[in-house]
Structure formats: C-alpha cells, structure tokens
Design a protein around this motif. Structure first.
Motif: not given
Length: 128
Positions: A11-24, A77-85
């Motif tokens: 959990l302390h290493l898991a970081k993402m730039n996309i959060k719940k509620g964001d439009t992607v 689920p989609l991988h984070v690399s396949n979505v853009m904020l």
C-alpha cells in the motif's frame, strides 16, 4: 491446475495520478476515445473502473433465495496506462505533474496534481 497469482504492490508503494471521481479518456480497447467518470480506483493493482465503459456480459448462477441467475452487465477494470486524465480547467486529456503549492487557510505547501498543458491545479472532485 495452476492458478495465476495477481501481483499486488504494498500500500505504501501504490501511487496513481487518477482518483475516484475524475473524468478520464480511454486510450485503448473497444471503448477507445470515450469519456467517463472513475467509479473506483485500485492503486495496488494499478487499475480503474470507469462508469458505463468496458462493460462485459457475465453469466451468473442463482444463489439460493438471494440472487437471481441470468446475464448481467458488469464494468470491468482498465489498466491505468490505458486511460488519461481530463483537465478540469482546459478540458483536454493531459498528463499529470505533481507539485507542492500553498493551499488552505494556513497557506501550507501541499502536493497537488497539475495539468501539463495549462499548468493549473486539477480539481479534486471527491473532496469538493
């Protein structure tokens, strides 16, 4: 029969730039170039679920008196690399920078997400 183990980051290493509620905007797959809102972010596995997109039909069996069987539609689920904020200010799909800017009443330096195009702070929809 071998089962595949999913690699989860601590959990302390898991970081993402996309959060719940964001439009992607989706960059790859059957729903390419469609926009949606993130309903769930899973940083440990590096995936997000977008409302109404990447939907599959799933066959479920009835479970006693509680659930009826049949075919249901489920967002996968989609991988984070396949979505853009999508930036809240300029409205473009953008990469995300992290900067420390003065925020709040005390003007303390806090980390914020910044648009790479317009260099403005991306609004956090979950805290608004």
């Amino acid at each position: 029969m071998a089962t595949q183990v999913k690699n989860k980051k601590p959990l302390h290493l898991a970081k993402m730039n996309i959060k719940k509620g964001d439009t992607v905007v989706i960059l790859a797959g059957k729903d390419k170039l469609k926009e949606g809102t993130v309903s769930r972010a899973m940083p440990q596995t590096g995936k997000v679920i977008v409302e109404g997109l990447n939907v599959v039909k799933k066959h479920v069996r009835p479970q006693g008196q509680t659930r009826q069987g049949g075919i249901i539609e489920k967002a996968m689920p989609l991988h984070v690399s396949n979505v853009m904020l999508k930036c809240t200010e300029c409205g473009e799909a953008t990469r995300v920078a992290r900067e420390r800017r003065p925020l709040g009443n005390d003007q303390k330096l806090r980390p914020v997400r910044v648009c790479k195009h317009c260099h403005k702070v991306i609004a956090d929809r979950t805290r608004s």
